[in-house]
Motif scaffolding. Sequence first.
Motif, PDB file in Angstrom:
ATOM      1  N   THR A 188       1.243   7.136   1.658  1.00  0.00           N
ATOM      2  CA  THR A 188       0.215   8.128   1.997  1.00  0.00           C
ATOM      3  C   THR A 188      -1.106   7.450   2.340  1.00  0.00           C
ATOM      4  N   SER A 189      -1.516   6.449   1.556  1.00  0.00           N
ATOM      5  CA  SER A 189      -2.770   5.749   1.815  1.00  0.00           C
ATOM      6  C   SER A 189      -2.732   5.040   3.156  1.00  0.00           C
TER       7      SER A 189
ATOM      8  N   ASP B 294      -3.409  15.694   5.656  1.00  0.00           N
ATOM      9  CA  ASP B 294      -4.110  14.404   5.645  1.00  0.00           C
ATOM     10  C   ASP B 294      -5.566  14.557   6.085  1.00  0.00           C
TER      11      ASP B 294
ATOM     12  N   ARG C  13      -7.442  15.662   3.128  1.00  0.00           N
ATOM     13  CA  ARG C  13      -7.690  14.564   2.184  1.00  0.00           C
ATOM     14  C   ARG C  13      -8.873  13.709   2.640  1.00  0.00           C
TER      15      ARG C  13
ATOM     16  N   MET D 231       0.855  -1.189   0.000  1.00  0.00           N
ATOM     17  CA  MET D 231       0.000   0.000   0.000  1.00  0.00           C
ATOM     18  C   MET D 231       0.889   1.236   0.000  1.00  0.00           C
TER      19      MET D 231
ATOM     20  N   LEU E 224      -3.195   7.575   5.866  1.00  0.00           N
ATOM     21  CA  LEU E 224      -4.578   8.038   5.974  1.00  0.00           C
ATOM     22  C   LEU E 224      -5.435   7.029   6.739  1.00  0.00           C
TER      23      LEU E 224
END
Length: 323
Positions: free
Chosen positions: A4-5, A40, A43, A1, A8
Amino acid sequence: MPKTSARLLSLLSLLQARRDWPGALLAERLDISPRTVRRDVDRLRELGYPILAIKGPDGGYRLDAGTELPPLLFDDEQAVALAVALRIASTSGSATGAGIGEAAARALNTVRQVMPARLRHRIDTVGVTAVERPTTRPDPQVDSGVFMALSSAVHAGEVLRFDYENGGQAPRRVQPHHLVTWGGRWYLVAWDLDREDWRTFRADRITPRTPTGPRFTPRELPGGDVATFVAARFRGTEDSGDWPCRGEVILDLPAAEVSRYTRDGVVEELGPSRCRLVLGSWSWPGLAATIGRFDADIEVVGPAELNDAFARLARRYANAAGR
């Protein structure tokens, strides 16, 4: 993964774990800068999560309830459990009374589509077939919108107006107090403002009108509780004294499921997977044994005789298992 994901998801998991998070503490837990925390959070807001900024010396964030359902975060076990539960609901008559069987099937299809391939394979290998108990009459289905409208009015304590099948032309005006099941059917227990008396209405015959009326102060039911009142009404008596032993418990099961197996009991919904059951029997051990057949955690509300009966059966069953 991607990094950044993953970050989050970690941030979202922390926001779900407690009500308020200082920004500096989030940055420390995630090992990032406060500036990255702010980015974040933005986002996640773009993805539909309603995150509030908390003012004050420390500052911080809170995951708030939103008007739309944002993307949900499940681990593998939760995702599989959800899919299996939806499959059971879509093929079982236990959800028919509340009108959610078709919705469960659509939800299952939606959840399956967004699952990773490894999870889709796991749930596809689970074959579930619901076999219903034979019945002489089909249980009437309550529209899910009506069910939610009645539940909301009871919870909010607001006057409800509705049209009632075979109830004349004028709309009924009531103070809704309880939504219960009896013999596989859903009923609204309410104070009728025009007739100035308590009434029970079949939920499948109700067509709510909007908007709801003003809030009201709940009244005390005859007999002291909803179970006594409903049992008396359906037996055509002023009291429920048919059974020498009557007890009250809370079960960790949906009310719709419990009501299918309690002919003379009163079931009241307390939540999606929690209900109150009031049941009678000829003896306290017999009553405890009847309640014990439900595969769920049991909380004894009363009386003390029922609690003692559970204790006696527990010792008896433990001795039998020891032999």
